[in-house]
Design a protein around this motif. Structure first.
Motif: not given
Length: 224
Positions: A127-131, A111-113, A105-106, A84-88
């Motif tokens: 799992w990675l965020p889209e884009n 909460l849903t993401t 996870i950014p 988890v990090s803000s450096d996403c």
């Protein structure tokens, strides 16, 4: 994974609270532990053999870049690690996966993401965020994949020796710190050089320090 043991390793109480809520929604009766620094996390791992999942902050105290992730993957291969990090940016996300994380996870995620990411990991997926490919240096990604495989081939003791080499320690000091014979250290160093495919301990140390570059570079950008 009902009743799984989960550890949240993050020095920000508000984000730990958000993660706890998402975990409660995804993992009924989960046992949750919390750590505010990496050394505290290591103690929790040793004290909790039933631990299954760790949420690890990229920049928590004691965790320099991806050194904490690779140490956990090397020493505790059965644990599921979620970064988890803000450096996403895309490069950070891909690097986390290359070095053995199951998800990134950014901290800006809702909460849903977060719940979606947890569900995906529990199903055995990465799992990675889209884009997430935005900003990814493909050649660097390939280099990270190679380094990740090399680091994974080290034994836990060899990994400990490598960390000491990167810190500039000589064989005698490494032997003292790890409570082993200096001849044993020399054998470990030889094995490390062979597995990392480098010719000397300086290059081995540089390979390890590559894991810390992301943290240093991003902190510098924030301060500038």
């Amino acid at each position: 994974m009902i009743g799984a043991q989960v550890a949240i390793a993050d020095d920000h109480p508000l984000f730990r609270a958000a993660l706890k809520q998402a975990i409660i929604d995804c993992i009924p009766n989960a046992g949750m532990l919390e750590a505010e620094c990496f050394s505290e996390l290591l103690k929790l791992i040793e004290q909790t053999p039933t631990l299954e999942i760790i949420f690890l902050d990229l920049h928590m105290p004691g965790n320099d870049g991806f050194t904490g992730l690779t140490q956990l993957v090397n020493h505790y291969p059965d644990l599921i690690i979620v970064m988890v990090s803000s450096d996403c940016n895309g490069d950070n996300m891909q690097k986390a996966i290359n070095f053995g994380a199951s998800a990134f996870i950014p901290k800006s995620a809702d909460l849903t993401t977060i719940a979606t990411a947890i569900d995906s990991v529990l199903e055995g997926n990465v799992w990675l965020p889209e884009n997430n490919q935005e900003g990814v240096d493909q050649q660097a990604a390939l280099n990270h994949q190679k380094l990740a495989k090399q680091l994974a081939s080290l034994t836990p003791q060899q990994y400990n020796v490598l960390a000491q080499i990167a810190d500039g320690q000589l064989n005698k000091q490494i032997a003292y710190d790890l409570k082993i014979q200096e001849t044993t250290v020399k054998k470990h160093v030889s094995a490390i050089l062979e597995k990392l495919q480098v010719n000397n301990r300086t290059l081995a140390g540089l390979a390890y320090q590559e894991l810390m570059h992301t943290a240093a570079e991003n902190e510098a950008l924030v301060e500038s």
